[in-house]
Design an enzyme around this catalytic site. Structure first.
Site, PDB file in Angstrom:
ATOM      1  N   HIS A 174       1.051  -1.087   0.024  1.00  0.00           N
ATOM      2  CA  HIS A 174       0.031   0.042  -0.224  1.00  0.00           C
ATOM      3  C   HIS A 174       0.915   1.179  -0.184  1.00  0.00           C
ATOM      4  O   HIS A 174       2.039   1.322   0.242  1.00  0.00           O
ATOM      5  CB  HIS A 174      -0.872   0.055   1.092  1.00  0.00           C
ATOM      6  N   GLU A 183      -3.703   3.875   2.142  1.00  0.00           N
ATOM      7  CA  GLU A 183      -3.756   4.171   3.438  1.00  0.00           C
ATOM      8  C   GLU A 183      -3.814   5.772   3.725  1.00  0.00           C
ATOM      9  O   GLU A 183      -2.925   6.632   3.258  1.00  0.00           O
ATOM     10  CB  GLU A 183      -2.604   3.538   4.244  1.00  0.00           C
TER      11      GLU A 183
HETATM   12 CO    CO Z   1       1.088   1.852   6.113  1.00  0.00          CO
END
Ligand code: CO
Length: 134
Positions: A79, A130
């Site tokens: 991510h 995120e």
């Molecule tokens: Co992270």
């Protein structure tokens, strides 16, 4: 809304071995491992100046990165984390725009002691995003 890139996360099957690669082969400074049971991972961070690299190893049963590592056993990019000033305002804006927030939609406390949320990869070009309140 979108702030700086806080970190890029790489899922790894063996955190000690991956840390050794960054420390010994790449000559980077690696933090001590930090267990995050609520997120099902153990993490280390590597400061590369303009951003950080987060190495993630599964922790406990049902880790959210277990399936990822089953598909990519040697590890891989998991991510990207962007900073936002106000995570609740960011969440509400994203939801109103049709983006899916993972989990129950409420921020959890992340590795830096700040609230984080994850956004569905299908809504962001196949990349898990995120958000961290800066
Ligand atoms: Co992270």
């Amino acid at each position: 809304m979108l702030g700086r890139l806080n970190h890029v996360a790489i899922a790894v099957p063996d955190l000690a071995a991956a840390s050794a690669v960054y420390r010994d082969t790449l000559g980077a400074k690696v933090t001590e491992p930090q267990a995050l049971p609520e997120h099902g991972v153990t993490v280390v961070f590597i400061d590369v100046g303009n951003t950080k690299i987060e190495l993630l190893e599964p922790l406990g049963e049902g880790s959210p990165i277990a399936a990822f590592l089953a598909k990519s056993p040697s590890g891989g990019m998991h991510h990207v984390c962007y900073e936002v000033d106000d995570i609740i305002a960011a969440r509400d804006h994203l939801k109103a725009s049709g983006a899916r927030v993972l989990g129950n939609g409420n921020p959890k406390i992340g590795a830096h002691g700040k609230p984080v949320l994850f956004l569905h990869p299908k809504d962001f070009q196949g990349t898990l995003v995120e958000l961290e309140q800066a």
